[in-house]
Design a protein around this motif. Structure first.
Motif, mmCIF file in Angstrom:
data_model
loop_
_atom_site.group_PDB
_atom_site.id
_atom_site.type_symbol
_atom_site.label_atom_id
_atom_site.label_comp_id
_atom_site.label_asym_id
_atom_site.label_seq_id
_atom_site.Cartn_x
_atom_site.Cartn_y
_atom_site.Cartn_z
ATOM 1 N N ARG B 258 0.862 -1.294 0.048
ATOM 2 C CA ARG B 258 0.105 -0.262 -0.106
ATOM 3 C C ARG B 258 0.733 1.287 0.145
ATOM 4 N NH1 ARG B 258 -4.345 -0.343 4.721
ATOM 5 N NH2 ARG B 258 -4.706 1.562 3.928
ATOM 6 N N GLY B 259 2.112 1.148 0.013
ATOM 7 C CA GLY B 259 2.908 2.222 0.115
ATOM 8 C C GLY B 259 3.082 3.138 -0.978
ATOM 9 N N THR B 260 3.332 4.578 -0.744
ATOM 10 C CA THR B 260 3.418 5.503 -1.795
ATOM 11 C C THR B 260 4.999 5.188 -2.220
ATOM 12 O OG1 THR B 260 4.129 7.339 -0.370
ATOM 13 C CG2 THR B 260 1.817 7.099 -0.678
ATOM 14 N N ALA B 261 5.349 6.151 -3.507
ATOM 15 C CA ALA B 261 6.793 5.938 -3.826
ATOM 16 C C ALA B 261 7.820 6.582 -2.656
ATOM 17 C CB ALA B 261 6.790 7.092 -5.069
ATOM 18 N N SER B 262 7.480 7.396 -1.831
ATOM 19 C CA SER B 262 8.118 7.836 -0.848
ATOM 20 C C SER B 262 8.408 6.883 0.292
ATOM 21 C CB SER B 262 7.521 8.991 0.029
ATOM 22 O OG SER B 262 7.159 10.081 -0.702
ATOM 23 N N HIS B 263 7.400 6.113 0.536
ATOM 24 C CA HIS B 263 7.482 4.777 1.303
ATOM 25 C C HIS B 263 8.416 3.890 0.760
ATOM 26 C CE1 HIS B 263 3.131 6.235 2.785
ATOM 27 N NE2 HIS B 263 4.006 6.832 3.571
ATOM 28 N N ARG B 264 8.441 3.266 -0.548
ATOM 29 C CA ARG B 264 8.919 2.355 -1.280
ATOM 30 C C ARG B 264 10.366 2.861 -1.137
ATOM 31 N NH1 ARG B 264 4.218 1.930 -4.297
ATOM 32 N NH2 ARG B 264 4.973 3.345 -5.716
ATOM 33 N N ARG B 265 10.804 4.299 -1.456
ATOM 34 C CA ARG B 265 11.988 4.860 -1.191
ATOM 35 C C ARG B 265 12.723 4.387 0.082
ATOM 36 N NH1 ARG B 265 10.301 9.169 -4.255
ATOM 37 N NH2 ARG B 265 10.198 10.474 -2.517
ATOM 38 N N ALA B 266 11.889 4.450 1.172
ATOM 39 C CA ALA B 266 12.377 4.356 2.699
ATOM 40 C C ALA B 266 12.656 2.919 2.730
ATOM 41 C CB ALA B 266 11.050 4.955 3.672
ATOM 42 N N ALA B 267 11.675 1.962 2.373
ATOM 43 C CA ALA B 267 12.072 0.593 2.467
ATOM 44 C C ALA B 267 13.292 0.192 1.438
ATOM 45 C CB ALA B 267 10.981 -0.115 1.967
ATOM 46 N N ALA B 268 13.635 0.525 0.406
ATOM 47 C CA ALA B 268 14.914 0.492 -0.433
ATOM 48 C C ALA B 268 16.026 0.786 0.253
ATOM 49 C CB ALA B 268 14.545 1.007 -1.655
ATOM 50 N N THR B 269 16.006 2.184 0.996
ATOM 51 C CA THR B 269 17.208 2.592 1.588
ATOM 52 C C THR B 269 17.532 1.791 2.851
ATOM 53 O OG1 THR B 269 16.329 5.149 1.134
ATOM 54 C CG2 THR B 269 17.793 4.688 3.110
ATOM 55 N N TYR B 270 16.395 1.327 3.664
ATOM 56 C CA TYR B 270 16.518 0.311 4.807
ATOM 57 C C TYR B 270 17.294 -0.912 4.287
ATOM 58 C CZ TYR B 270 15.666 -2.610 8.802
ATOM 59 O OH TYR B 270 15.616 -3.584 9.578
ATOM 60 N N ARG B 271 16.761 -1.529 3.298
ATOM 61 C CA ARG B 271 17.559 -2.619 2.831
ATOM 62 C C ARG B 271 18.592 -2.589 2.456
ATOM 63 N NH1 ARG B 271 11.637 -3.607 0.197
ATOM 64 N NH2 ARG B 271 10.934 -5.256 1.867
ATOM 65 N N ALA B 272 19.076 -1.441 1.842
ATOM 66 C CA ALA B 272 20.467 -1.209 1.298
ATOM 67 C C ALA B 272 21.275 -0.999 2.534
ATOM 68 C CB ALA B 272 20.421 0.026 0.529
ATOM 69 N N ARG B 273 20.770 -0.212 3.510
ATOM 70 C CA ARG B 273 21.702 0.132 4.565
ATOM 71 C C ARG B 273 22.030 -1.130 5.676
ATOM 72 N NH1 ARG B 273 20.100 6.130 6.798
ATOM 73 N NH2 ARG B 273 21.298 5.246 8.379
ATOM 74 N N LEU B 274 20.800 -1.870 5.713
ATOM 75 C CA LEU B 274 20.950 -3.177 6.319
ATOM 76 C C LEU B 274 22.217 -4.065 5.573
ATOM 77 C CD1 LEU B 274 19.594 -4.728 8.608
ATOM 78 C CD2 LEU B 274 18.326 -5.777 6.868
ATOM 79 N N VAL B 275 22.351 -4.042 4.401
ATOM 80 C CA VAL B 275 23.266 -4.989 3.810
ATOM 81 C C VAL B 275 24.647 -4.173 4.234
ATOM 82 C CG1 VAL B 275 24.511 -5.520 1.528
ATOM 83 C CG2 VAL B 275 21.941 -5.563 1.776
ATOM 84 N N ASP B 276 24.579 -2.933 4.232
ATOM 85 C CA ASP B 276 25.825 -2.076 4.610
ATOM 86 C C ASP B 276 26.009 -1.962 6.214
ATOM 87 O OD1 ASP B 276 26.131 -1.580 1.928
ATOM 88 O OD2 ASP B 276 25.267 0.531 1.846
ATOM 89 N N GLY B 277 25.038 -2.730 6.829
ATOM 90 C CA GLY B 277 25.598 -2.491 8.330
ATOM 91 C C GLY B 277 25.307 -1.050 8.703
ATOM 92 N N ASP B 278 24.675 -0.162 8.039
ATOM 93 C CA ASP B 278 24.481 1.045 8.566
ATOM 94 C C ASP B 278 23.247 1.355 9.192
ATOM 95 O OD1 ASP B 278 24.955 4.005 8.988
ATOM 96 O OD2 ASP B 278 24.581 4.408 6.581
ATOM 97 N N VAL B 279 22.857 0.387 10.122
ATOM 98 C CA VAL B 279 21.661 0.822 10.480
ATOM 99 C C VAL B 279 21.817 0.546 12.202
ATOM 100 C CG1 VAL B 279 19.948 0.011 8.672
ATOM 101 C CG2 VAL B 279 20.993 -1.707 10.333
ATOM 102 N N PRO B 280 20.795 1.054 13.062
ATOM 103 C CA PRO B 280 20.873 0.857 14.450
ATOM 104 C C PRO B 280 20.976 -0.740 14.838
ATOM 105 C CG PRO B 280 19.361 2.717 13.978
ATOM 106 C CD PRO B 280 19.677 1.968 12.695
ATOM 107 N N GLU B 281 21.964 -1.002 15.797
ATOM 108 C CA GLU B 281 22.022 -2.340 15.966
ATOM 109 C C GLU B 281 20.920 -2.844 17.134
ATOM 110 O OE1 GLU B 281 24.296 -0.218 18.929
ATOM 111 O OE2 GLU B 281 24.022 0.010 16.916
ATOM 112 N N PRO B 282 20.603 -4.031 17.003
ATOM 113 C CA PRO B 282 19.442 -4.267 18.199
ATOM 114 C C PRO B 282 20.029 -4.270 19.316
ATOM 115 C CG PRO B 282 19.500 -6.022 16.487
ATOM 116 C CD PRO B 282 20.774 -4.959 16.231
ATOM 117 N N MET B 283 19.262 -3.971 20.436
ATOM 118 C CA MET B 283 19.699 -3.866 21.807
ATOM 119 C C MET B 283 18.836 -4.881 22.821
ATOM 120 S SD MET B 283 20.200 0.254 22.413
ATOM 121 C CE MET B 283 20.273 -0.011 24.275
#
Lengths: 380, 304
Positions: B258-283
């Motif tokens: 259901r997401g808009t183009a903006s939401h899809r950009r956010a999801a793509a960024t998250y997935r890419a940064r997850l691969v790069d290890g550039d996301v907050p680590e779980p605590m």
């Protein structure tokens, strides 16, 4: 032959228009109020009345200090029973930045009628336009800027922004106004003269009005009115100036759940009497109506005819229907009775649901329309 | 009020990104009133006002800084400075950079589109009890709907648009996390980490700040496409850190369906940064303080 009340003379219309034209010429050229050069006059005089509610006034002043357009002055009219309040309010103003507090004038009056400070401020204002901002109103950062831009594009006209409502109450302990709801937008998006005769459709701070036209007309707030003096003032002015709508939401009208306010303390009878007085005042002068008024008048007339038709049908049915506990002199009771009959014989639930939804959107008109349908069905 | 003896010193931090200069002047005028009011009452001393510039090119010239200094501090008592980051660090990253460059007892973080009231700082200070790490202010004309205890001001999190922070507390939990880039929820994350560490965060209803937000055509607080994008991205970051993989999964599914183009950009960024290890680590254990079942990340008093 129509009487004079129904048919204003051409001479009267001409005099009115001449007055209007002269006022606009004064506004647009060199003459200024009280001989202040036009270049020295601010765009806007903001009139704020207060009885000394410091907490809400702080919010209101902060909103003014944060305006993106600072071409305005503030006339802060303190009307308090306690002699110490004016000094407290002046001290509050002094806490603001020099660039802002230099544009605020504090005027103290002692227990004047609540309307009187508005006229006192009108007399003292030096702006080319004037707006009334209550001491618990909040405005967005572009409130003045929006008025200014549209006033430049439409000199001499009243400018109207949009408003949202928000419920608030005083928090225990802090005495601070806290929101208890999100925003609603109950007011018409565009100015419509007739709707303002029935109920408030524009909080005072949604209007920005040309001060020179006000002067030329000799217009002042009616100090004999207990409430609705703002509606009376703005409607009288609107018949001459016209109203330019902006699509911008400029303000938050805070609706108090518990605090003392006219909405809580003034009886419905006084509200109604005030509205009737407004109608009487407007009856005394010829009215210039805005564009599209003919269509709206036609629609209103058609609705009135439909209502007349319903009344006639109910009259014809009265003897045929069984005696009931309903009072047939009451249209509401008649409609209620007919509604029961209708439900008994009509099983079209989809249609009913549609009618109910429509009725919720336009309760009075649709209720009548629905009742007509009921009666017609019973007559089959 | 603070752990130090005597009135605390206060560092004011404003991260800017291509903001109009007249907007910063209005902020500066408000700062002057708040600092004057607080200093006159003896509630604080030694103010340092720091602008952190994330703009592509330097936003403030020397003359601009002088003008802001003149407005904020007409008597020339306090330090007013501007640092060009030469990179967009985002709100969290910029705040952390400024935090590391100062040493005041308290940190007052402000958005550049705010105008402080004369009493806002004094009121926030009054609520900065010994157990308190952060106090935020009531915003006008759009009041934030986040819930708080009316008696104590205790809240689930504090809003970073105008918040007073205790340095020792935020340093003890690692400060702002720059990975909440570009914006949003760095304040929620910091609040939750402070609460995990035993601190209280509070809301002061008496502290008022103007925040220049506008309404959309329907009369609702509007959000730009970029803000929608940042909102989804930061929600994913929070869900990852605070032990809610189910929320990560649901959010990504929702975006896909259901997401808009903006939401899809956010999801793509998250997935890419997850691969790069550039996301907050779980605590581990952090879920204790988190509330990801609410759109507001905690109790709310009403909805817009």
């Amino acid at each position: 032959m129509p009487d004079q009340h129904d048919a204003p003379t051409a001479a009267a219309d001409g005099a009115l228009l001449d007055r209007h034209r002269r006022a606009l010429q004064r506004s647009a050229t060199v003459r200024s109020r009280h001989d202040v050069p036009v270049a020295s006059r601010p765009f806007l005089s903001v009139i704020t009345r207060t009885t000394g509610e410091r907490e809400t006034l702080l919010d209101t002043l902060l909103c003014l200090a944060a305006q993106t357009d600072d071409d305005f002055e503030v006339l802060l009219m303190v009307n308090a029973r306690d002699a110490g309040v004016p000094a407290e309010i002046a001290a509050l103003v002094d806490t603001f930045a020099p660039s802002f507090r230099a544009r605020v004038r504090v005027d103290s009056t002692s227990i004047m009628h609540r309307v009187a400070p508005l006229n006192r401020a009108l007399a003292a204002a030096t702006g080319r336009y004037v707006a009334v901002l209550d001491d618990d109103d909040l405005v967005f950062a572009d409130w003045v800027e929006t008025f200014h831009r549209h006033a430049d594009e439409h000199p001499g006209a009243m400018i109207r922004c949009r408003a949202v409502d928000q419920s608030v109450e005083l928090a225990d302990g802090t005495g601070v106004a806290g929101a208890t709801s999100g925003f609603s937008a109950p007011y018409r998006p565009t100015f419509e003269f007739a709707s303002h005769l029935i109920g408030g459709q524009s909080p005072p701070a949604t209007f920005c009005s040309p001060l020179d036209v006000i002067d030329a007309l000799g217009l002042r707030f009616d100090e004999d009115m207990v409430v609705c003096e703002d509606i009376e003032f703005f409607l009288r002015l609107a018949t001459v100036c016209g109203v330019v709508d902006t699509s911008t939401f400029g303000m938050v009208y805070r609706r108090w759940e518990t605090r003392f306010s006219s909405g809580h303390t003034v009886s419905p009878e006084i509200w109604e009497a005030s509205m009737q007085k407004i109608v009487q005042h407007l009856d005394d002068v010829p009215l210039l109506l805005p564009e599209h008024s003919a269509t709206r008048m036609y629609q209103a007339a058609a609705q009135e005819r439909q209502m007349y038709e319903l009344d006639a049908v109910i009259e014809a049915l009265r003897d045929r229907l069984a005696p009931t506990e309903f009072d047939w002199s009451s249209p509401a009771d008649a409609v209620r009775y007919l509604d029961q009959e209708y439900l008994a014989v009509v099983a079209d639930r989809d249609h009913r649901r549609h009618v109910v939804e429509e009725a919720a959107a336009h309760p009075f008109r649709e209720l009548r329309r629905w009742a007509v349908a009921c009666v017609r069905h019973l007559l089959k | 009020m603070t752990s130090t003896a005597g009135p605390p010193t206060i560092g004011v931090q404003i991260v800017v990104f291509a903001n109009p200069f007249d907007q910063l002047c209005r902020l500066a005028d408000g700062l002057e009133t708040a600092i004057r009011h607080t200093a006159a009452a003896g509630h604080a001393e030694g103010f340092e006002i720091a602008f952190g510039d994330s703009s592509p090119t330097p936003l403030l010239s020397e003359a601009d800084v002088d003008e802001l200094r003149r407005r904020i501090d007409p008597l020339g008592v306090h330090r007013v400075s501007s640092t060009f980051f030469d990179a967009n660090l985002g709100s969290g990253g910029g705040s952390q950079r400024l935090l590391e460059a100062s040493a005041t007892d308290l940190i007052w973080v402000l958005n550049p589109d705010t105008v402080p009231s004369p009493t806002v700082l004094s009121e926030m200070l009054a609520m900065m009890a010994a157990d308190t790490a952060a106090v935020d202010a009531r915003q006008v004309p759009i009041e934030h709907p986040a819930g708080f205890d009316p008696d104590t001001g205790e809240a689930a999190w504090v809003c970073g648009a105008c918040v007073l922070l205790r340095r020792t507390a935020i340093e003890s939990v690692g400060g702002f996390d720059p990975r909440f880039f570009p914006m949003y929820c760095d304040d929620v994350d910091l609040s939750w980490r402070l609460r995990l560490d035993g601190w209280k965060v509070r809301h002061s209803a008496r502290a008022t700040v103007f925040h220049d937000k506008r309404l959309d055509a329907d009369g609702r607080p509007g959000a730009s496409e970029f803000e929608h994008e940042s909102g989804v991205l930061s929600r994913l970051f929070l869900a990852r850190r605070y032990e809610r993989p189910d929320v990560v999964e649901q959010t990504l599914e929702w975006v896909d369906v259901r997401g808009t183009a903006s939401h899809r950009r956010a999801a793509a960024t998250y997935r890419a940064r997850l691969v790069d290890g550039d996301v907050p680590e779980p605590m581990p254990g952090a879920g204790l303080v988190a509330n990801l079942d609410s759109d507001y990340y905690g109790p709310n008093r009403f909805r817009y």
